[in-house]
Design an enzyme around this catalytic site. Sequence first.
Site, PDB file in Angstrom:
ATOM      1  N   THR A  34      -3.437   4.915  12.908  1.00  0.00           N
ATOM      2  CA  THR A  34      -2.336   5.051  12.127  1.00  0.00           C
ATOM      3  C   THR A  34      -1.387   3.844  12.647  1.00  0.00           C
ATOM      4  O   THR A  34      -0.554   3.262  11.551  1.00  0.00           O
ATOM      5  CB  THR A  34      -1.693   6.418  12.444  1.00  0.00           C
ATOM      6  OG1 THR A  34      -2.625   7.244  11.743  1.00  0.00           O
ATOM      7  CG2 THR A  34      -0.447   6.493  11.546  1.00  0.00           C
ATOM      8  N   ASP A  76      -4.683   5.635   5.357  1.00  0.00           N
ATOM      9  CA  ASP A  76      -4.317   4.617   6.594  1.00  0.00           C
ATOM     10  C   ASP A  76      -5.457   4.029   7.092  1.00  0.00           C
ATOM     11  O   ASP A  76      -5.648   2.877   7.581  1.00  0.00           O
ATOM     12  CB  ASP A  76      -3.402   5.433   7.553  1.00  0.00           C
ATOM     13  CG  ASP A  76      -3.967   6.662   8.112  1.00  0.00           C
ATOM     14  OD1 ASP A  76      -3.610   7.026   9.173  1.00  0.00           O
ATOM     15  OD2 ASP A  76      -4.887   7.055   7.593  1.00  0.00           O
ATOM     16  N   HIS A  77      -6.490   4.727   7.073  1.00  0.00           N
ATOM     17  CA  HIS A  77      -7.941   4.284   7.416  1.00  0.00           C
ATOM     18  C   HIS A  77      -8.946   5.438   7.158  1.00  0.00           C
ATOM     19  O   HIS A  77      -8.732   6.330   6.742  1.00  0.00           O
ATOM     20  CB  HIS A  77      -7.710   3.933   9.137  1.00  0.00           C
ATOM     21  CG  HIS A  77      -7.249   5.354   9.740  1.00  0.00           C
ATOM     22  ND1 HIS A  77      -7.811   6.538   9.878  1.00  0.00           N
ATOM     23  CD2 HIS A  77      -5.854   5.435  10.489  1.00  0.00           C
ATOM     24  CE1 HIS A  77      -7.215   7.170  10.312  1.00  0.00           C
ATOM     25  NE2 HIS A  77      -5.882   6.724  11.031  1.00  0.00           N
TER      26      HIS A  77
END
Length: 428
Positions: free
Chosen positions: A82, A257-258
């Site tokens: 993050t 975010d990922h």
Amino acid sequence: KSSQLDPIRKFLKETHANPNIQYKGVEKGKNVFVIHLESLQQFVIDKKWKGQEITPNLNKLYHDKNTLAFDNFFNQVGQGKTADAEMMLENSLFGLPEGAAMVTDGTTNTFQSTPAILDQHGYTTAAFHGDVPSFWNRDNAYKSFGYQYFFSKQYFDIKPGYVSGYGMKDKIFLRDSMQYVQQLPQPFYAKLITVSNHYPYLISKENATIAPWDTGDPTVDPYVQTAHYLDQSIGELMQYLKKSGLEKKSVLVLYGDHYGISNNHKPAIAKILGLKGVNNYDLAMFQKVPFMIHADGLKGGINHNYSGEIDVMPTLMNILGIKTPGTIEFGQDMTAKNFNQIVAFRDGSFVSKKYTKYGGDLYYTATGEQITNETGNQKKEIAKIQDYVDKQLTYSDKVINGDLLRFNKLDWFKKVNKADYNYKKQNG
Ligand code: GP9
Ligand code: MN
């Protein structure tokens, strides 16, 4: 000293894509909501499970005529997860090859970040997150980024059952953040960081309104439930923004975010993607996360440009009509006509319009067909892409490790004074 910036400035100048005039300043002066969709991956968009849409609210937003959505947008985080996403989105600087730049360099480095730049263009700036302020060193890094306010867990009335995993449940966090959003002088820049859809995807029975997947992998199967819950919380937020009139006066930036499901779960990934097995091409494409910009009146559509988190800052600044001459931004405007569409991953692998190199294997991006022995010409093309990727990462690391923005004098930008900020909740 500042001469260390010379080769970096030269590289950025040579590779610069002129921002798209069509989007220049189209949302000037509007509020900005940046909505951080924790661990949400692109593959769930428009996907059903047992007849139910996994993310009905995001799907609606994704296809809205006033939403500019990207379906080839990738996460580019390293170990900072993050924190790397936040570093990239608000500085157009990569995280580091190891560790988290926001932790190791967030307190002491000089930054020229989006919050500070918008503040100097009349915006109020605030970050919201239902976790403790010290996680990822946010309480210090945000002062370097120039956030005026940081509403962390201490600002919320936490009742029993309000927290799960790393922080407050998203529906409650987003609902209760609005009491503060309402008080922000406009125009504001407000970043709202969700957290419920986070490994290992814990969810209470009453909040689980979709069945888990049936891969048999216990840290994959509940992902669909927390993703569905996150989507419902976004749906409730959208209702509020519409009812309050804020939607008409704001730009909404939403991003995953990922990845949530790591590459160590290949059999489960194959199952949820309906594939017999996954190769490195499938895993590269699995790194896609949603990215959408929504605003009333914005010319929407699905943009297929290969892009990533490093590109968000220049793209957003162009849409807000804010020029940032001389900043060190490694990304490009994702809507630019000559945008190079090279997406660097932190380990030096990449996705580009023509070629994907991931896990040491090479593929044609459009088809996923593996390239086992490149022709001479292909070798040259790929070497050029790899050179760009390596330079982007190496130069970005130099800026962070050498704290080089100290030397990047901008006559239009006032250096951030960290002592100006105090995020402690004042009692009373
Ligand atoms: C922690 C939350 C999760 O506050 O942002 O961080 P992550 O583990 O995704 O980096
Ligand atoms: Mn995260």
